[in-house]
Motif scaffolding. Structure first.
Motif, PDB file in Angstrom:
ATOM      1  N   ALA A  73       0.828  -1.206   0.000  1.00 34.63           N
ATOM      2  CA  ALA A  73       0.000   0.000   0.000  1.00 34.63           C
ATOM      3  C   ALA A  73       0.862   1.256   0.000  1.00 34.63           C
ATOM      4  N   SER A  74       1.961   1.210   0.747  1.00 35.45           N
ATOM      5  CA  SER A  74       2.880   2.343   0.769  1.00 35.45           C
ATOM      6  C   SER A  74       3.520   2.544  -0.597  1.00 35.45           C
ATOM      7  N   TYR A  75       3.869   1.445  -1.249  1.00 33.64           N
ATOM      8  CA  TYR A  75       4.480   1.522  -2.575  1.00 33.64           C
ATOM      9  C   TYR A  75       3.516   2.154  -3.582  1.00 33.64           C
ATOM     10  N   MET A  76       2.236   1.787  -3.497  1.00 35.25           N
ATOM     11  CA  MET A  76       1.239   2.282  -4.448  1.00 35.25           C
ATOM     12  C   MET A  76       0.559   3.556  -3.966  1.00 35.25           C
ATOM     13  N   ASP A  77       0.858   3.985  -2.739  1.00 32.89           N
ATOM     14  CA  ASP A  77       0.243   5.167  -2.149  1.00 32.89           C
ATOM     15  C   ASP A  77      -1.280   5.021  -2.090  1.00 32.89           C
ATOM     16  N   CYS A  78      -1.720   3.911  -1.489  1.00 31.17           N
ATOM     17  CA  CYS A  78      -3.151   3.673  -1.305  1.00 31.17           C
ATOM     18  C   CYS A  78      -3.374   3.088   0.083  1.00 31.17           C
ATOM     19  N   ASN A  79      -4.621   3.144   0.556  1.00 34.13           N
ATOM     20  CA  ASN A  79      -4.941   2.646   1.895  1.00 34.13           C
ATOM     21  C   ASN A  79      -5.995   1.547   1.879  1.00 34.13           C
ATOM     22  N   ASP A  80      -6.293   1.036   0.694  1.00 35.81           N
ATOM     23  CA  ASP A  80      -7.306  -0.018   0.593  1.00 35.81           C
ATOM     24  C   ASP A  80      -6.629  -1.373   0.732  1.00 35.81           C
ATOM     25  N   TYR A  81      -6.402  -1.797   1.972  1.00 30.10           N
ATOM     26  CA  TYR A  81      -5.667  -3.036   2.227  1.00 30.10           C
ATOM     27  C   TYR A  81      -6.419  -4.279   1.751  1.00 30.10           C
ATOM     28  N   GLN A  82      -7.742  -4.230   1.774  1.00 27.56           N
ATOM     29  CA  GLN A  82      -8.521  -5.398   1.371  1.00 27.56           C
ATOM     30  C   GLN A  82      -8.430  -5.674  -0.133  1.00 27.56           C
ATOM     31  N   SER A  83      -8.078  -4.655  -0.911  1.00 23.06           N
ATOM     32  CA  SER A  83      -7.953  -4.856  -2.358  1.00 23.06           C
ATOM     33  C   SER A  83      -6.665  -5.576  -2.720  1.00 23.06           C
ATOM     34  N   ILE A  84      -5.774  -5.722  -1.738  1.00 26.67           N
ATOM     35  CA  ILE A  84      -4.486  -6.379  -1.962  1.00 26.67           C
ATOM     36  C   ILE A  84      -4.590  -7.837  -1.536  1.00 26.67           C
ATOM     37  N   SER A  85      -4.219  -8.730  -2.426  1.00 26.13           N
ATOM     38  CA  SER A  85      -4.264 -10.161  -2.119  1.00 26.13           C
ATOM     39  C   SER A  85      -2.871 -10.763  -2.257  1.00 26.13           C
ATOM     40  N   ILE A  86      -2.475 -11.555  -1.261  1.00 25.57           N
ATOM     41  CA  ILE A  86      -1.180 -12.241  -1.295  1.00 25.57           C
ATOM     42  C   ILE A  86      -1.455 -13.738  -1.378  1.00 25.57           C
ATOM     43  N   GLU A  87      -1.044 -14.354  -2.469  1.00 25.34           N
ATOM     44  CA  GLU A  87      -1.251 -15.782  -2.644  1.00 25.34           C
ATOM     45  C   GLU A  87       0.098 -16.501  -2.687  1.00 25.34           C
ATOM     46  N   LYS A  88       0.052 -17.822  -2.620  1.00 25.67           N
ATOM     47  CA  LYS A  88       1.278 -18.619  -2.605  1.00 25.67           C
ATOM     48  C   LYS A  88       1.559 -19.227  -3.970  1.00 25.67           C
ATOM     49  N   GLY A  89       2.827 -19.111  -4.414  1.00 26.58           N
ATOM     50  CA  GLY A  89       3.254 -19.787  -5.620  1.00 26.58           C
ATOM     51  C   GLY A  89       3.490 -21.261  -5.336  1.00 26.58           C
ATOM     52  N   ILE A  90       3.880 -22.012  -6.332  1.00 26.14           N
ATOM     53  CA  ILE A  90       4.036 -23.457  -6.184  1.00 26.14           C
ATOM     54  C   ILE A  90       5.110 -23.818  -5.160  1.00 26.14           C
ATOM     55  N   PHE A  91       6.087 -22.926  -4.948  1.00 27.83           N
ATOM     56  CA  PHE A  91       7.121 -23.154  -3.938  1.00 27.83           C
ATOM     57  C   PHE A  91       6.893 -22.288  -2.694  1.00 27.83           C
ATOM     58  N   CYS A  92       5.637 -21.892  -2.490  1.00 28.39           N
ATOM     59  CA  CYS A  92       5.221 -21.090  -1.331  1.00 28.39           C
ATOM     60  C   CYS A  92       5.766 -19.669  -1.355  1.00 28.39           C
ATOM     61  N   ASN A  93       6.237 -19.204  -2.500  1.00 28.40           N
ATOM     62  CA  ASN A  93       6.679 -17.820  -2.622  1.00 28.40           C
ATOM     63  C   ASN A  93       5.466 -16.904  -2.750  1.00 28.40           C
ATOM     64  N   PRO A  94       5.508 -15.706  -2.169  1.00 31.37           N
ATOM     65  CA  PRO A  94       4.354 -14.812  -2.208  1.00 31.37           C
ATOM     66  C   PRO A  94       4.109 -14.221  -3.596  1.00 31.37           C
ATOM     67  N   ILE A  95       2.848 -14.228  -4.013  1.00 37.44           N
ATOM     68  CA  ILE A  95       2.431 -13.654  -5.287  1.00 37.44           C
ATOM     69  C   ILE A  95       1.429 -12.539  -4.999  1.00 37.44           C
ATOM     70  N   VAL A  96       1.706 -11.353  -5.527  1.00 39.12           N
ATOM     71  CA  VAL A  96       0.835 -10.200  -5.275  1.00 39.12           C
ATOM     72  C   VAL A  96      -0.232 -10.102  -6.358  1.00 39.12           C
TER      73      VAL A  96
END
Length: 247
Positions: A73-96
């Motif tokens: 959110a800081s990077y994009m200069d926004c405060n809508d945290y719910q619009s951001i989703s963090i999912e797991k890649g096949i090796f458990c790496n974070p995907i935005v």
């Protein structure tokens, strides 16, 4: 939950690449209220969180989600945290997943401290935070090469700090590569370390396209791995204040 957000940069030649970081701390799940959960977690994340049985797992989940969403959110200069989703890649790496923005994040946490860094996807980065524990260092030493043990012996860090420093340098690289420690640790061998007892630069034998910077803060070591073509404009005092504020 306590948190500190930082805006810094990577510099490639004369080009500046923004890099945002968030540090969070949480010692007890009892401090978390529904309003806080509703601010940071979307529906799927809340469902997952509510199914967790153990407080330790709830804390680690929140440390990862809150720190990552605040950094993004800081990077994009926004405060809508719910619009951001963090999912797991096949090796458990974070995907935005966030409005088609090309952002990469790297996440780490200890028992009570979480930390995330976010930047352009074009610049792979990895972070790690570890506590300094003399019992832990014995196990780490068994996983180091003879060359790495010599590096520690030749440096003023001492064995207890030196061995954990090398471990964080390796783990940060494993996150850059998005595969964790799914291959031999020798692959991540550290070829050289330099600097003082509080800020150490690390260089890799097999991955010369990357380098790392490690900050010793109280009883913690924080390492950031990034492309060797870049300079990291993050001074020791900034990291120190962020960690101390969250302790």
């Amino acid at each position: 939950m306590k948190y500190t957000d930082i805006t810094t940069e990577l510099v490639e030649s004369d080009k500046s690449i923004p890099l945002t970081m968030s540090f969070c701390s949480l010692k007890s799940i009892d401090y978390i209220e529904d309003e806080f959960i509703n601010t940071y977690l979307n529906m799927n994340e809340k469902d997952y969180y509510n199914k967790l049985k153990y407080d330790a797992r709830k804390i680690s989940f929140l440390l990862g989600r809150v720190s990552s969403k605040r950094a993004i959110a800081s990077y994009m200069d926004c405060n809508d945290y719910q619009s951001i989703s963090i999912e797991k890649g096949i090796f458990c790496n974070p995907i935005v997943k966030c409005n088609n923005h090309n952002i990469t994040v790297t996440i780490t946490h200890t028992k009570h401290i979480g930390m995330t860094a976010a930047t352009k996807e074009f610049y792979p980065i990895g972070i790690d935070i570890e506590g300094i524990d003399k019992h832990y260092t014995k196990a780490i030493k068994t996983q180091l090469t003879d060359k790495e043990i010599q590096l520690v012996e030749q440096h003023s860090l001492g064995a207890e700090v030196g061995f954990v420093t090398l471990w964080t340098i390796k783990e940060a690289l494993s996150k850059v590569l998005r595969i964790g420690f799914l291959t031999s640790l020798k692959t991540y061998e550290v070829e050289r370390i330099e600097g003082n007892d509080y800020c150490i630069n690390g260089y890799y034998k097999n991955f010369k396209m990357f380098k790392s910077t490690t900050y010793k803060i109280d009883k913690y070591l924080v390492t950031i791995c990034y492309p060797s073509k870049c300079d990291l404009k993050l001074n020791y005092e900034t990291v120190y204040n962020a960690i101390i504020n969250d302790l």
